[in-house]
Design a protein around this motif. Sequence first.
Motif, short mmCIF file in Angstrom:
data_model
loop_
_atom_site.label_atom_id
_atom_site.label_comp_id
_atom_site.label_asym_id
_atom_site.label_seq_id
_atom_site.Cartn_x
_atom_site.Cartn_y
_atom_site.Cartn_z
N CYS A 108 -95.92 6.08 -34.46
CA CYS A 108 -95.95 7.52 -34.21
C CYS A 108 -95.44 7.83 -32.80
N LEU A 109 -95.81 6.99 -31.83
CA LEU A 109 -95.38 7.20 -30.45
C LEU A 109 -93.87 7.09 -30.32
N ALA A 152 -102.21 8.10 -30.52
CA ALA A 152 -103.46 7.35 -30.63
C ALA A 152 -104.44 8.06 -31.57
N SER A 153 -104.45 9.38 -31.54
CA SER A 153 -105.32 10.14 -32.44
C SER A 153 -104.92 9.91 -33.89
N MET A 205 -95.19 12.61 -39.55
CA MET A 205 -95.02 12.09 -38.20
C MET A 205 -93.62 11.54 -37.94
N HIS A 206 -92.86 11.24 -39.00
CA HIS A 206 -91.50 10.76 -38.80
C HIS A 206 -90.46 11.81 -39.17
N MET A 207 -90.60 12.39 -40.37
CA MET A 207 -89.60 13.36 -40.80
C MET A 207 -89.73 14.68 -40.06
N GLY A 208 -90.94 15.02 -39.59
CA GLY A 208 -91.11 16.23 -38.79
C GLY A 208 -90.31 16.16 -37.50
#
Length: 317
Positions: A108-109, A152-153, A205-208
Amino acid sequence: MANESASLYFVIVGFSGLQEKFYPVFGSLMFCVYSISLCANSLVIGLVLWKKQLHQPMYIIIANLAMSDLLFDTTTLPKIMSKYWFGTDSISFSACFLQMAFVHTLNCLDSLTLLLMAFDRYVAICKPLRYHAIISSRTAIFLCLAAWFAAASVGTFVMTWALPLPYCGPNRVKSFFCFLAPVAVLSCVDSSPIRKNGLYAGLIMHMGPFSLIVVSYIIVITSICALSRLDNWQKALNTCITHWFVITIFYIPRIVDYGYHAQVLPNPDITALMICIYSYVPHISSPIIFCLRNKEIKKSLESFSKLGISRRRFKPR
């Protein structure tokens, strides 16, 4: 529901179809990948910290990406090498879920950091006169810390979906490391709703960020084409090409993987290969691309090399 795990460990399967005689070769390949990632990403982080002219928003974001990639590889690759070199393919229950949290956090980071990189280029090209007012070094550091907190969340939240499930049956994780889908499927109860939620979270988290990156670069390309002077057009384009390379090698394999998993019965070895490609190829390619194509990093690297040569040449005997 209380955790009813019958075993205190999981077994990392990796490539189930790989013959045992090729284990040392694959382990050596992963060692090379880790060595390149360790050296290249550490070099980028060291250069940004060492050279004052690199204490700028864009390079701070690049160093953040290098740190994320280095941590991901350190979290996963030593276990893979241990499996194929020494046959230690088991991982404890707690270590597996800790690894899961790190894997989802760092994935995600990476996505959020690439979004920050695109935002930096958008402001630099589309609003050059207000660039330093909008993005300063402190602002870049704050945005990177915010990305760490958000990632992290997400990673912790995803891990808590799988942790309460009862694991009392098969314990073979059909992947190279622990993450939600291959671990949750081992539960004694139906985990399909949780795995679907994990897929939706990954898409968001990736496509957004990817969608926002595409929109920002469409605006950037439009602005570049509107530039009247040829030298300005070329200079603005060159600042984006490096980022396009990095974004392409990060997102395209993931898009292919999402499409492949739409099949009813995806092949586990092909899935493992895709995981290897989109997890590790960007981590060794990104720092090399930045060092070769970014002029400031390239100059800093050359000055660092000259400094090392001069110290060896004039070392007192």
